[in-house]
Design an enzyme around this catalytic site. Structure first.
Site, PDB file in Angstrom:
ATOM      1  CG  ASP A  29      -6.213   1.230  -0.485  1.00 11.23           C
ATOM      2  OD1 ASP A  29      -5.242   2.008  -0.521  1.00 11.23           O
ATOM      3  OD2 ASP A  29      -6.253   0.212   0.234  1.00 11.23           O
ATOM      4  NE  ARG A  30      -3.492   4.604   3.209  1.00 13.33           N
ATOM      5  CZ  ARG A  30      -2.883   4.813   4.363  1.00 13.33           C
ATOM      6  NH1 ARG A  30      -2.350   6.004   4.611  1.00 13.33           N
ATOM      7  NH2 ARG A  30      -2.768   3.865   5.258  1.00 13.33           N
TER       8      ARG A  30
ATOM      9  CE  LYS B 161      -7.222   2.608   2.693  1.00 12.36           C
ATOM     10  NZ  LYS B 161      -6.839   1.516   3.600  1.00 12.36           N
TER      11      LYS B 161
ATOM     12  CB  SER C  21      -0.940  -0.035   1.202  1.00  7.36           C
ATOM     13  OG  SER C  21      -1.864   0.996   1.087  1.00  7.36           O
ATOM     14  CG  HIS C  22       0.557   3.772   3.407  1.00  9.35           C
ATOM     15  ND1 HIS C  22      -0.289   2.757   3.744  1.00  9.35           N
ATOM     16  CD2 HIS C  22       1.268   4.063   4.505  1.00  9.35           C
ATOM     17  CE1 HIS C  22      -0.109   2.454   5.014  1.00  9.35           C
ATOM     18  NE2 HIS C  22       0.835   3.227   5.503  1.00  9.35           N
TER      19      HIS C  22
ATOM     20  CG  ASP D  42      -3.112  -0.314  -2.073  1.00 13.55           C
ATOM     21  OD1 ASP D  42      -2.906   0.846  -1.673  1.00 13.55           O
ATOM     22  OD2 ASP D  42      -3.785  -1.139  -1.430  1.00 13.55           O
TER      23      ASP D  42
ATOM     24  CG  ASP E 231      -2.686   4.144  -1.304  1.00 15.80           C
ATOM     25  OD1 ASP E 231      -3.503   4.046  -2.232  1.00 15.80           O
ATOM     26  OD2 ASP E 231      -2.619   3.315  -0.377  1.00 15.80           O
TER      27      ASP E 231
END
Ligand code: VG1
Ligand code: CO
Length: 541
Positions: free
Chosen positions: A281-282, A376, A113-114, A279, A277
């Site tokens: 989702d943010r 998200k 992710s992030h 992946d 981000d």
């Protein structure tokens, strides 16, 4: 092609955190490490014989090799089919969408992710269940148990599968379907939002800058914002996913997306800025000269939801993670909606969404989403904002000011202390936890405490109880602080301190100044500086 059964033994630390298993890339590259964990996922979910899985990742370093390992193991474990994004790419929301649309049994997302990527960065593996959402606690526990008792894994010796073109292939009796990672997701967005109104907004001269941070959202944002909606070419920056994210930190907040912030605070800023981000989702939302906190963003989306075709009939309810500000609670109260507060991590929203109790969900960590998928969704949040702006024809700053005038303002900030000595951070939390019962009625610095809890969540749908989800302390004057340790870091411990104070009248204060009493109370309560040896947080969002 030969099927191999490789003897192995459990590896320490294969315990998923807030969102999957996240470790340094070189840890994942150790012999058997990835294989052990993938087999543990398969074993933890009762095997994959005859099942269909979705597979993709955020394109970070080791993504392509890891995807081949998962394919060879899925085949060796007798899965019927794997649907994989072209070049092994899928954003987390697109994977969630694909699992749901195809009725797959689950999916594996390769992402940290992030967290930064690269040989010295981080790698991760997430498992999502058939509803498209992150594995809930009972499933992650079963995976952890399987990892703790593993004795062997099954893998095929085979050449790499060519993932460069969409189409069907056979891998030793298992079907591999390579799909365009963007198409299904883009068509879902078109169903949800008023694309005609957003196109008209761009035609009227509205300008946008979307920073994909060299991560997975680039192809999605280019296809949707530029190609379909007509944002001018070049509106999407850093649009090509790179294995090391251009040496950046793909976390969309004012610190790590500083380039975008500088542009948006400058004299010739575009009307709207956004970032996503690693992946996808943010999201970060920023207007000209005006940063929108994720907590405020969730509240604004809830208050304006009926402007979006998908939510025109109103919301069933809203949910936020406990550390997220209570701005959305005020909207829910005004609209007579149920509002749930869950532990940190998207997996806790799944039951509420499945049961039709909540339509919108959000976290203070730049995560917002709805019942359209079970993750998200960064670009979805951007499109939601654009839909609102297209309908209301006001600036982001005006929308925010109008919102605060109606509902009051929840000043909010998160202070992160990263890479702390784990024992020190745990002791700080444990000491405070022990003192919680004695705190109400006493003072901390300038404030008096009214309530103090070790947050536990009773899931209203399945009745399960999750304990130890953060220390939540309320003060007189509608203020609070929450403290918890991160479950996504890969170095030492990260202490997150969430500060909040409501003000119905003073709407234009600097957030840190408005929260200074809460920060002082927290310092008095924890002696954080002396205990950690840190003068200031590493990251303030
Ligand atoms: C963080 C955030 C949390 C989020 C999680 C995964 O977890 O605080 O809100 O759900 O990351 O997001 P933690 O345990 O480090 O506080 V993502 O986009 O990194 O998968
Ligand atoms: Co993410």
């Amino acid at each position: 092609m030969t099927l191999q059964i490789i003897p192995t033994s459990p590896i320490d630390g294969q315990v998923p955190g807030t969102s999957g298993l996240r470790k340094k890339t070189h840890v994942f590259q150790q012999p058997h490490y990835l294989e052990n964990y993938v087999q543990s996922i398969f074993d933890g979910i009762g095997g994959v014989v005859g099942k269909t899985l979705v597979l993709g990742g955020d394109g970070r370093y080791f993504n392509a090799q890891a995807a081949q390992v998962v394919l060879r193991m899925a085949s060796a474990n007798d899965a019927a089919k794997v649907i994989v994004g072209q070049n092994a790419l899928l954003s987390t929301p697109a994977a969630s969408r694909l699992i749901r649309k195809r009725g797959a049994n689950g999916g594996i997302i390769l992402s940290a992710s992030h967290n930064p990527g690269g040989p010295d960065g981080d790698f991760g593996v997430k498992y999502n269940i058939a509803n498209g959402g992150p594995a809930p606690e009972p499933v992650t526990s079963a995976i952890t148990q399987a990892a703790a008792g593993i004795t062997q894994y099954c893998i095929l010796t085979a050449q790499d599968v060519d993932l460069s073109q969409p189409g069907l292939q056979d891998l030793h009796g298992m079907e591999v379907e390579v799909v365009d990672p963007v198409a299904d997701y883009a068509s879902l967005m078109e169903e949800l939002f008023d694309f005609a109104a957003i196109s008209a907004l761009f035609q009227s001269g509205f300008t946008l800058r979307f920073d994909a941070m060299h991560a997975v959202t680039g192809p999605y944002a280019s296809a949707i914002l530029e190609d379909r909606l007509g944002a001018s070419p070049g509106s999407v920056l850093n649009a090509v996913p790179l294995p090391d994210f251009g040496k950046g930190h793909p976390d969309p907040n004012p610190i790590w997306a500083k380039d975008l912030m500088d542009v948006m605070m400058g004299s010739d800023a575009p009307d709207f800025g956004a970032a996503s981000d690693g992946d996808g989702d943010r999201n970060m939302i920023v207007g000209r000269g005006c940063y929108v906190t994720p907590s405020d963003s969730l509240a604004v989306l809830a208050a304006n939801a009926t402007l979006v075709p998908a939510y025109a009939d109103g919301l069933k309810g809203v949910a936020r993670s406990m550390p997220t500000s209570q701005a959305v609670d005020r909207v829910a109260e005004a609209q007579g909606l149920d509002c749930y507060a869950t532990p940190t991590g998207w997996k806790f929203f799944g039951n509420l969404l499945d049961a039709g109790r909540a339509t919108l969900c959000g976290e203070e960590s730049a995560g917002t989403g709805s019942d359209h998928i079970r993750e998200k969704d960064g670009l979805w949040a951007v499109l939601f904002w654009l839909n609102i702006l297209a309908k209301r024809r006001m600036s982001v700053a005006e929308i925010l000011a109008d919102h605060w005038a109606r509902f009051g303002r929840n000043y909010y900030s998160r202070h992160d202390y990263e890479a702390l000595d784990t024992a020190t951070a745990e002791a700080l939390i444990n000491d405070l936890r022990d003192r919680l019962p004695t705190l109400p009625g006493t003072t901390a610095g300038p404030l008096t405490m009214t309530e103090a809890e070790d947050f536990a969540y009773d899931d209203p749908v399945d009745g399960s109880r999750t304990t130890g989800q953060g220390l939540n302390i309320r003060f007189d004057g509608d203020a609070r602080v929450m403290l918890r340790l991160s479950g996504t870091g890969t170095e030492g411990a990260t202490l997150r301190v969430y500060l909040e104070r409501f003000d119905a009248e003073a709407l234009d204060l600097d957030a840190q100044a408005a929260l200074a009493p809460v920060a002082a109370a927290t310092e008095a309560l924890t002696n954080l500086r002396a205990r950690t040896g840190r003068d200031a947080p590493d990251v303030i969002t």
